[in-house]
Design a protein around this motif. Structure first.
Motif, PDB file in Angstrom:
ATOM      1  N   TRP A  47       0.829  -1.203   0.000  1.00 31.67           N
ATOM      2  CA  TRP A  47       0.000   0.000   0.000  1.00 31.67           C
ATOM      3  C   TRP A  47       0.868   1.260   0.000  1.00 31.67           C
ATOM      4  N   VAL A  48       0.206   2.380  -0.302  1.00 30.86           N
ATOM      5  CA  VAL A  48       0.854   3.686  -0.289  1.00 30.86           C
ATOM      6  C   VAL A  48      -0.096   4.647   0.407  1.00 30.86           C
ATOM      7  N   LEU A  49       0.471   5.610   1.136  1.00 29.58           N
ATOM      8  CA  LEU A  49      -0.350   6.625   1.798  1.00 29.58           C
ATOM      9  C   LEU A  49       0.439   7.916   1.983  1.00 29.58           C
ATOM     10  N   ASN A  50      -0.291   8.996   2.135  1.00 32.58           N
ATOM     11  CA  ASN A  50       0.301  10.262   2.552  1.00 32.58           C
ATOM     12  C   ASN A  50       0.466  10.247   4.060  1.00 32.58           C
ATOM     13  N   ALA A  51       1.614  10.699   4.550  1.00 35.75           N
ATOM     14  CA  ALA A  51       1.850  10.799   5.992  1.00 35.75           C
ATOM     15  C   ALA A  51       2.533  12.122   6.258  1.00 35.75           C
ATOM     16  N   GLY A  52       1.846  13.033   6.929  1.00 37.56           N
ATOM     17  CA  GLY A  52       2.422  14.361   7.121  1.00 37.56           C
ATOM     18  C   GLY A  52       2.664  14.983   5.766  1.00 37.56           C
ATOM     19  N   GLY A  53       3.903  15.327   5.491  1.00 37.59           N
ATOM     20  CA  GLY A  53       4.251  15.897   4.193  1.00 37.59           C
ATOM     21  C   GLY A  53       4.979  14.920   3.305  1.00 37.59           C
ATOM     22  N   ARG A  54       4.941  13.617   3.651  1.00 36.62           N
ATOM     23  CA  ARG A  54       5.687  12.622   2.894  1.00 36.62           C
ATOM     24  C   ARG A  54       4.725  11.617   2.268  1.00 36.62           C
ATOM     25  N   VAL A  55       5.289  10.717   1.468  1.00 36.96           N
ATOM     26  CA  VAL A  55       4.563   9.555   0.982  1.00 36.96           C
ATOM     27  C   VAL A  55       5.275   8.322   1.521  1.00 36.96           C
ATOM     28  N   GLU A  56       4.505   7.384   2.098  1.00 33.64           N
ATOM     29  CA  GLU A  56       5.075   6.151   2.651  1.00 33.64           C
ATOM     30  C   GLU A  56       4.503   4.941   1.917  1.00 33.64           C
ATOM     31  N   LEU A  57       5.371   3.972   1.629  1.00 34.58           N
ATOM     32  CA  LEU A  57       4.973   2.755   0.941  1.00 34.58           C
ATOM     33  C   LEU A  57       5.385   1.544   1.753  1.00 34.58           C
ATOM     34  N   ILE A  58       4.569   0.521   1.714  1.00 36.56           N
ATOM     35  CA  ILE A  58       4.948  -0.830   2.131  1.00 36.56           C
ATOM     36  C   ILE A  58       4.803  -1.702   0.891  1.00 36.56           C
ATOM     37  N   VAL A  59       5.880  -2.389   0.484  1.00 35.95           N
ATOM     38  CA  VAL A  59       5.832  -3.201  -0.725  1.00 35.95           C
ATOM     39  C   VAL A  59       6.421  -4.579  -0.442  1.00 35.95           C
ATOM     40  N   ALA A  60       5.883  -5.565  -1.114  1.00 35.34           N
ATOM     41  CA  ALA A  60       6.388  -6.931  -0.985  1.00 35.34           C
ATOM     42  C   ALA A  60       6.266  -7.618  -2.330  1.00 35.34           C
ATOM     43  N   GLY A  61       7.262  -8.429  -2.642  1.00 39.06           N
ATOM     44  CA  GLY A  61       7.246  -9.157  -3.902  1.00 39.06           C
ATOM     45  C   GLY A  61       8.625  -9.660  -4.239  1.00 39.06           C
ATOM     46  N   PRO A  62       8.834 -10.143  -5.466  1.00 43.27           N
ATOM     47  CA  PRO A  62      10.148 -10.629  -5.879  1.00 43.27           C
ATOM     48  C   PRO A  62      11.196  -9.526  -5.752  1.00 43.27           C
ATOM     49  N   PRO A  63      12.410  -9.850  -5.300  1.00 37.16           N
ATOM     50  CA  PRO A  63      13.449  -8.818  -5.120  1.00 37.16           C
ATOM     51  C   PRO A  63      13.670  -7.937  -6.339  1.00 37.16           C
ATOM     52  N   PRO A  64      13.747  -8.492  -7.576  1.00 38.59           N
ATOM     53  CA  PRO A  64      13.970  -7.597  -8.728  1.00 38.59           C
ATOM     54  C   PRO A  64      12.846  -6.571  -8.897  1.00 38.59           C
ATOM     55  N   ALA A  65      11.592  -6.992  -8.609  1.00 36.88           N
ATOM     56  CA  ALA A  65      10.466  -6.063  -8.771  1.00 36.88           C
ATOM     57  C   ALA A  65      10.507  -4.965  -7.718  1.00 36.88           C
ATOM     58  N   VAL A  66      10.861  -5.325  -6.473  1.00 37.79           N
ATOM     59  CA  VAL A  66      10.969  -4.308  -5.419  1.00 37.79           C
ATOM     60  C   VAL A  66      12.086  -3.335  -5.751  1.00 37.79           C
ATOM     61  N   GLN A  67      13.214  -3.854  -6.242  1.00 34.28           N
ATOM     62  CA  GLN A  67      14.325  -2.994  -6.625  1.00 34.28           C
ATOM     63  C   GLN A  67      13.935  -2.079  -7.785  1.00 34.28           C
ATOM     64  N   ALA A  68      13.219  -2.632  -8.750  1.00 29.70           N
ATOM     65  CA  ALA A  68      12.776  -1.820  -9.887  1.00 29.70           C
ATOM     66  C   ALA A  68      11.849  -0.698  -9.438  1.00 29.70           C
ATOM     67  N   LEU A  69      10.951  -1.014  -8.497  1.00 29.14           N
ATOM     68  CA  LEU A  69      10.050   0.021  -7.992  1.00 29.14           C
ATOM     69  C   LEU A  69      10.845   1.167  -7.375  1.00 29.14           C
ATOM     70  N   ALA A  70      11.799   0.848  -6.513  1.00 31.55           N
ATOM     71  CA  ALA A  70      12.580   1.893  -5.839  1.00 31.55           C
ATOM     72  C   ALA A  70      13.302   2.770  -6.854  1.00 31.55           C
ATOM     73  N   GLU A  71      13.815   2.164  -7.916  1.00 34.20           N
ATOM     74  CA  GLU A  71      14.539   2.936  -8.922  1.00 34.20           C
ATOM     75  C   GLU A  71      13.599   3.784  -9.773  1.00 34.20           C
ATOM     76  N   ARG A  72      12.465   3.181 -10.166  1.00 34.15           N
ATOM     77  CA  ARG A  72      11.555   3.891 -11.073  1.00 34.15           C
ATOM     78  C   ARG A  72      10.728   4.960 -10.368  1.00 34.15           C
ATOM     79  N   LEU A  73      10.654   4.899  -9.031  1.00 32.10           N
ATOM     80  CA  LEU A  73      10.015   6.001  -8.309  1.00 32.10           C
ATOM     81  C   LEU A  73      10.709   7.311  -8.627  1.00 32.10           C
ATOM     82  N   ARG A  74      12.003   7.264  -8.784  1.00 30.10           N
ATOM     83  CA  ARG A  74      12.765   8.468  -9.121  1.00 30.10           C
ATOM     84  C   ARG A  74      12.712   8.781 -10.611  1.00 30.10           C
ATOM     85  N   THR A  75      12.992   7.769 -11.434  1.00 34.69           N
ATOM     86  CA  THR A  75      13.178   8.028 -12.863  1.00 34.69           C
ATOM     87  C   THR A  75      11.881   8.273 -13.615  1.00 34.69           C
TER      88      THR A  75
END
Length: 777
Positions: A47-75
């Motif tokens: 899930w994802v939610l707004n918290a204060g002035g930030r965005v917080e995520l909890i993610v679970a899945g295959p390691p490559p997919a979690v890594q891809a998410l972290a990278e693509r959040l920026r790009t």
């Protein structure tokens, strides 16, 4: 969320679970819908939610997919997002079970972490997708003046609190209809969690004298088409609108608004139409079409049909594109460019609610086009000016504020910087960031002080920054200084005006010193109790010393000389600082005096000779005033900087050699003696030399004077990085010629862009200085 001391929660084989925290401009920009789409495509649970002035995520899945998410959040982040920090940590809570899917959860109001993490998103001009809907007869939002989505619409002007959710905006007053609620809840829709979403069935409505909706709009348009003036409730306040091609309508607006000469901004339909009004550089076009949609100052094109009364005394015109669907409708229906200016009388704050607007603008507007969506925060239009490779921010307001700025030295305690008097802003700083509040106006009376205090209280609540230290100007007469001095003395940091100017430039460029600062403006109180304004400073963010200055001249009558450049010219002719050379010859002085009222010249001469009510100032801005008066370009100024604008306009594209100038030593400093310059200027004017050539020569002279003062400072050991600041550097010609000369000397030259070089940037400079002094202790 971050990992704690407890052991990480167990993960299923072949899966990892992570907590990701994203800070920066991540609310009000479609970030949560973007995360939802991305995580769903990658097959992740969580899930994802707004918290204060930030965005917080909890993610679970295959390691490559979690890594891809972290990278693509920026790009792949949305265009309006600005990620400043992305932290990935192991979970200390049970991970989402496989196959549970990814959701957007309700926001948390817990700010967490250090305070001050909230970032208020800026208002965004109408996007192309919403514009297509606005003019599509088959669309359910056809001609609806409040259409918006996650990529555009009101943000800062409707937010009551963070995190940014509909329930904490003024839109909580408008329950969603079934169709809008479905869009809001659909992850595949571009209005997924678009907080201001609305439609004709459930959203705000226009109102005009008992009419609502389309009839109200048509009634207002008929008044404008007939040469009238309409007060329109905009994003951040009321605006006064009239036909920009109708000289009589513009004249009436000037008379009623009590604004005799200051230029008005003109709104037109699109970039193609703007190109018919002004000569726009690529940088100017990019600024004009940007999501912030500021007013862009550019050379006006002849024959465009704009009434000359729109921008008298200058060849620059301020153009901008529609910022809301309502503006698009007005322009499309009326088929002509419109004057769109702030809804206030000269010197008063922008009106933001209907009762105060009707009171303040009674007798100004011929009618009021209102709506029932409240304005939560006051924001005027931003103004920028492209100068060569730099786009100067003249006024930082709607669309630009309150985006945060970095400061080079982190503030160890939260700081509020109270700003100056003219073009007032305030700033809040904590850690390595500062939030520069929107343009307040000139802080000269109780109404503008109330506006400042209200905006300050809002920003403290929204950002979570609770100031413990207040930085302020030295001038005891500024209302901002009086406000600051109501705080305990041990929590105050006084910052000299011109040090704040050059510190603002340095801080914007990430420089904490040392550097050489050039501060040219109207007036600021020096640490010696005299008025400064033409200063060469060797500085860092903690301290400074004067290395050079302009010679002083008396201001006969104080503020009266600021309002009347002809009186300032008399101050120079009768009382310029004696630096060893001859004064202006009496015969030349007489040639100027003859055209002024005899009683005025007699009184001024007596004041100067006796030193009565004649404070002296080393001001570059006042020297511009004097030169403009000597050339008969401006004897009286009805707005700040009018004489300098007239002088720059007269110079046009002329090329000229510098007038005579001289540097002398006085009090251990190199001092520019303007007497030879003014003598030559007046002499050549008397003999009939063209005004444009003389105005160009004056600009060249000040550029060479600056080069000379800087050269002597560098030769004496000053740094080779030069920061240019102060309102005089809004003058494109002075800035370009000065920068060219200094760069030809091999110096690194910096000028502010995101932060105004005028007094609108003072608060940011004060905040940067206060943070550096707190670190030093």
């Amino acid at each position: 969320m971050t990992s704690g001391s407890s052991a990480p929660a167990p993960e299923a084989p072949g899966r990892v679970a992570r907590a990701i925290t994203v800070s920066g401009r991540v609310q009000g920009v479609g970030f949560r819908p973007f995360v939802h789409r991305l995580a769903t495509r990658l097959g992740l649970d969580g899930w994802v939610l707004n918290a204060g002035g930030r965005v917080e995520l909890i993610v679970a899945g295959p390691p490559p997919a979690v890594q891809a998410l972290a990278e693509r959040l920026r790009t792949e982040a949305p265009p309006l997002a600005d990620i400043r920090c992305l932290a990935v940590a192991e979970l200390s809570v049970p991970p989402p079970p496989p196959g549970s899917g990814f959701t957007v959860r309700a926001s948390s109001r817990t700010r967490g972490g250090r305070p001050g993490t909230g970032e208020v998103p800026s208002d965004v001009a109408t996007c192309e997708a919403c514009l297509r809907e606005l003019f599509d007869p088959a669309d359910r939002r056809y001609r609806y003046p409040f259409v918006n989505c996650t990529d555009c619409g009101p943000r800062a002007t409707v937010i009551a609190d963070l995190p940014y959710d509909r329930e904490r905006t003024v839109m909580r007053c408008f329950p969603l209809c079934a169709a809008c609620a479905a869009e809001y809840a659909d992850p595949g829709d571009r209005r997924f969690h678009a907080e201001p979403v609305a439609c004709p069935d459930c959203g705000p409505r226009l109102e005009w004298a008992g009419l609502t909706g389309e009839p109200a709009l048509r009634a207002a348009e008929s008044v404008v088409a007939g040469g009238g003036i309409v007060a329109v409730k905009g994003l951040g306040g009321f605006q006064l609108v009239c036909d920009a091609t109708d000289g009589r309508a513009v004249d009436r607006l000037r008379a009623r608004k009590q604004r005799p000469a200051k230029p008005f901004a003109v709104m037109t339909t699109d970039l193609a139409a703007a190109r018919h009004l002004a000569r726009l550089s690529p940088a100017g076009q990019a600024a004009l079409a940007s999501p912030s949609a500021p007013v862009v100052l550019a050379p006006a094109l002849r024959g465009a049909g704009i009434a000359r009364a729109v921008h008298p005394g200058t060849d620059l015109i301020g153009v901008f594109l529609p910022t809301t669907p309502l503006h698009h409708l007005l322009l499309r229906d009326l088929g002509r460019p419109l004057v769109v200016t702030s809804g206030n009388r000269s010197g008063e704050p922008l009106a933001t609610d209907e009762p105060s607007a009707r009171e303040a603008l009674a007798g100004v507007a011929d009618g009021f086009l209102c709506h029932d969506r409240p304005i939560r925060a006051r924001y005027d239009d931003s103004v920028v000016r492209p100068v060569g490779r730099t786009v100067l921010t003249v006024r930082r307001a709607r669309g630009l504020a309150p985006a945060p700025l970095a400061i080079p030295v982190a503030a160890s305690r939260p700081v509020v910087a109270a700003g100056a008097q003219l073009k007032h802003t305030f700033a809040l700083a904590e850690g390595a960031g500062a939030v520069l509040g929107p343009h307040t106006g000139d802080l000269e009376d109780a109404l503008t002080l109330d506006a400042f205090e209200a905006a300050y209280a809002d920003f403290v609540r929204l950002t979570g920054i609770e100031p413990r230290v207040v930085a302020h100007d030295l001038h005891p007469g500024y209302l901002s200084t009086r406000w600051a001095r109501s705080r305990p003395a041990e929590r105050r940091i006084a910052v000299q005006h011109h040090h704040a100017h050059v510190a603002a430039c340095a801080a914007e460029h990430g420089l904490d010193g040392p550097f050489l600062g050039v501060a040219y403006d109207g007036l600021g109180l020096g640490d010696d109790g005299t008025l400064w304004g033409g200063e060469i400073l060797v500085a860092d963010l903690v301290r400074y010393r004067r290395a050079g200055r302009f010679a002083t001249a008396p201001l006969p009558g104080g503020a009266a000389a600021v309002r009347r450049p002809a009186r300032m010219a008399l101050g120079y002719l009768y009382g310029a600082e004696a630096l060893g050379g001859p004064g202006v010859p009496p015969s030349l002085t007489a040639s100027f005096v003859r055209r002024l009222p005899q009683e005025e010249t007699r009184v001024v001469r007596t004041m100067v000779e006796r030193g009565v009510n004649c404070p002296r100032a080393s001001s570059a801005g006042r020297l511009f005033d004097a030169a403009a008066a000597l050339l008969r370009l401006c004897d009286d100024a009805t707005y700040e900087g009018q004489a300098a604008v007239a002088l720059e306009t007269a110079a046009g594209h002329e090329r000229a050699e510098a007038l005579p100038w001289r540097l002398a030593r006085a009090g251990g400093l190199w001092v520019y003696d303007p007497v030879p310059t003014l003598t030559a200027l007046l002499d050549r004017a008397v003999t009939g030399e063209r005004t444009g050539a003389l105005a160009a020569a004056f600009h060249r002279t000040l550029a060479e004077v600056t080069s000379g003062l800087v050269d002597r400072a560098v030769a004496a050991g000053a740094p080779s990085t030069v920061c240019l600041s102060g309102g005089c550097f809004q003058n494109a010609r002075l800035l370009a010629e000065t920068r060219s000369l200094l760069e030809n000397q091999g110096l690194r030259v910096l000028v502010g862009s995101a932060v105004p070089v005028n007094d609108g940037g003072i608060s940011y400079g004060q905040a940067a200085v206060a943070a550096a002094r707190l670190k030093e202790g």
